[in-house]
Design an enzyme around this catalytic site. Structure first.
Site, mmCIF file in Angstrom:
data_model
loop_
_atom_site.group_PDB
_atom_site.id
_atom_site.type_symbol
_atom_site.label_atom_id
_atom_site.label_comp_id
_atom_site.label_asym_id
_atom_site.label_seq_id
_atom_site.Cartn_x
_atom_site.Cartn_y
_atom_site.Cartn_z
ATOM 1 N N TRP A 36 -2.110 1.692 -0.498
ATOM 2 C CA TRP A 36 -1.165 0.989 -1.388
ATOM 3 C C TRP A 36 -1.425 -0.500 -1.278
ATOM 4 C CZ3 TRP A 36 3.542 1.095 -4.308
ATOM 5 C CH2 TRP A 36 3.900 2.356 -4.779
ATOM 6 N N PHE B 112 3.731 4.404 4.947
ATOM 7 C CA PHE B 112 4.486 5.411 5.698
ATOM 8 C C PHE B 112 3.563 6.335 6.489
ATOM 9 C CE2 PHE B 112 7.245 9.039 6.489
ATOM 10 C CZ PHE B 112 8.364 8.381 6.983
ATOM 11 N N CYS C 208 0.719 -3.139 3.653
ATOM 12 C CA CYS C 208 1.492 -4.172 2.960
ATOM 13 C C CYS C 208 2.601 -3.494 2.167
ATOM 14 C CB CYS C 208 0.556 -4.936 2.015
ATOM 15 S SG CYS C 208 1.448 -5.988 0.864
ATOM 16 N N VAL C 209 3.833 -3.813 2.496
ATOM 17 C CA VAL C 209 4.976 -3.271 1.774
ATOM 18 C C VAL C 209 5.673 -4.427 1.065
ATOM 19 C CG1 VAL C 209 6.968 -1.747 1.895
ATOM 20 C CG2 VAL C 209 5.247 -1.660 3.684
ATOM 21 N N HIS D 180 13.706 1.798 -0.783
ATOM 22 C CA HIS D 180 12.486 2.393 -0.239
ATOM 23 C C HIS D 180 11.851 1.478 0.812
ATOM 24 C CE1 HIS D 180 9.889 5.847 -1.351
ATOM 25 N NE2 HIS D 180 9.031 5.191 -0.620
HETATM 26 C C1 DLZ Z 1 6.317 4.727 -2.418
HETATM 27 C C2 DLZ Z 1 5.834 3.407 -1.920
HETATM 28 C C3 DLZ Z 1 6.397 2.213 -2.421
HETATM 29 C C4 DLZ Z 1 7.490 2.191 -3.431
HETATM 30 N N1 DLZ Z 1 5.941 1.030 -2.028
HETATM 31 C C5 DLZ Z 1 4.926 0.968 -1.107
HETATM 32 C C6 DLZ Z 1 4.438 -0.280 -0.668
HETATM 33 O O1 DLZ Z 1 4.840 -1.371 -1.096
HETATM 34 N N2 DLZ Z 1 3.431 -0.266 0.272
HETATM 35 C C7 DLZ Z 1 2.927 0.897 0.794
HETATM 36 O O2 DLZ Z 1 2.033 0.836 1.651
HETATM 37 N N3 DLZ Z 1 3.387 2.099 0.364
HETATM 38 C C8 DLZ Z 1 4.353 2.164 -0.561
HETATM 39 N N4 DLZ Z 1 4.815 3.366 -0.982
HETATM 40 C C9 DLZ Z 1 4.156 4.605 -0.498
HETATM 41 C C10 DLZ Z 1 4.701 5.112 0.849
HETATM 42 O O3 DLZ Z 1 4.249 4.325 1.931
HETATM 43 C C11 DLZ Z 1 4.212 6.552 1.090
HETATM 44 O O4 DLZ Z 1 2.810 6.619 0.938
HETATM 45 C C12 DLZ Z 1 4.866 7.541 0.124
HETATM 46 O O5 DLZ Z 1 6.271 7.429 0.186
HETATM 47 C C13 DLZ Z 1 4.461 8.989 0.452
HETATM 48 O O6 DLZ Z 1 4.888 9.326 1.768
#
Ligand code: DLZ
Length: 167
Positions: free
Chosen positions: A31, A66, A89-90, A97
């Site tokens: 992601w 995650f 990176c989130v 979430h």
């Molecule tokens: C679903 C999701 C969202 C909304 N945002 C991010 C993010 O900014 N960065 C990231 O690494 N992953 C994101 N994910 C995916 C979740 O980490 C995970 O892969 C899914 O919820 C499936 O378990």
């Protein structure tokens, strides 16, 4: 200290051990890959700069932040690496979430450190905007990947040399 007050790529190289005999596993979230692949470049280059051998750097990819905890757990359980580094990176969105992912990864990585008695380094950017991670993955605030790699070397060195003084 806020990272905006510290460049993530600044450190004193004289305080960093030779990493030529160390092995590392890096787990990278796909992601936001514009950011996470730049973190990976920073981490790899910093490990190599301090002597790590390319063949001693194992890289695995997981879908999102995650999944970083399980990715690191598998590497620690199934290989002989001295340390694992997670890179992700989130970015805050409109829902909660963000909170659940950040909380889950922070808790998961803390648990891995203790359960495996090996360093697992938290290279996860948790940001409010899309610009903040760009600034921290090779932009004006340096690269979180560099910081994670240097931390990994320091923690492997500490783990290998730890000799508590007798009270
Ligand atoms: C679903 C999701 C969202 C909304 N945002 C991010 C993010 O900014 N960065 C990231 O690494 N992953 C994101 N994910 C995916 C979740 O980490 C995970 O892969 C899914 O919820 C499936 O378990």
């Amino acid at each position: 200290m806020a990272t905006s007050l510290k460049n993530l790529s600044d450190y004193d190289p004289s305080n960093v051990a030779d990493a030529s005999n160390m092995t590392f596993g890096i787990v990278v979230a796909e992601w936001n890959d514009e950011v996470t692949f730049a973190l990976l470049e920073g981490a790899k280059n910093s490990l190599l700069k301090h002597g790590a051998k390319p063949e001693n750097i194992l890289i695995e990819y997981v879908p999102g932040a995650f999944e970083l905890t399980l990715g690191a757990h598998l590497i620690l359980e199934k290989t002989q690496v001295d340390a694992a580094i997670i890179l992700g990176c989130v970015i805050q969105g409109e829902t909660r979430h963000f909170d659940f992912i950040c909380q889950g990864v922070a808790q998961g990585i803390t648990t891995l450190n203790i359960n495996h008695s090996k360093p697992v380094i938290f290279g996860l950017l948790t940001t409010d905007t899309k610009q903040q991670p760009l600034d921290r993955s090779g932009g004006k605030h340096g690269n979180k990947g560099d910081e994670a790699a240097i931390t990994a070397i320091k923690m492997v060195s500490l783990t290998n040399s730890y000799q508590p003084e007798a009270f």
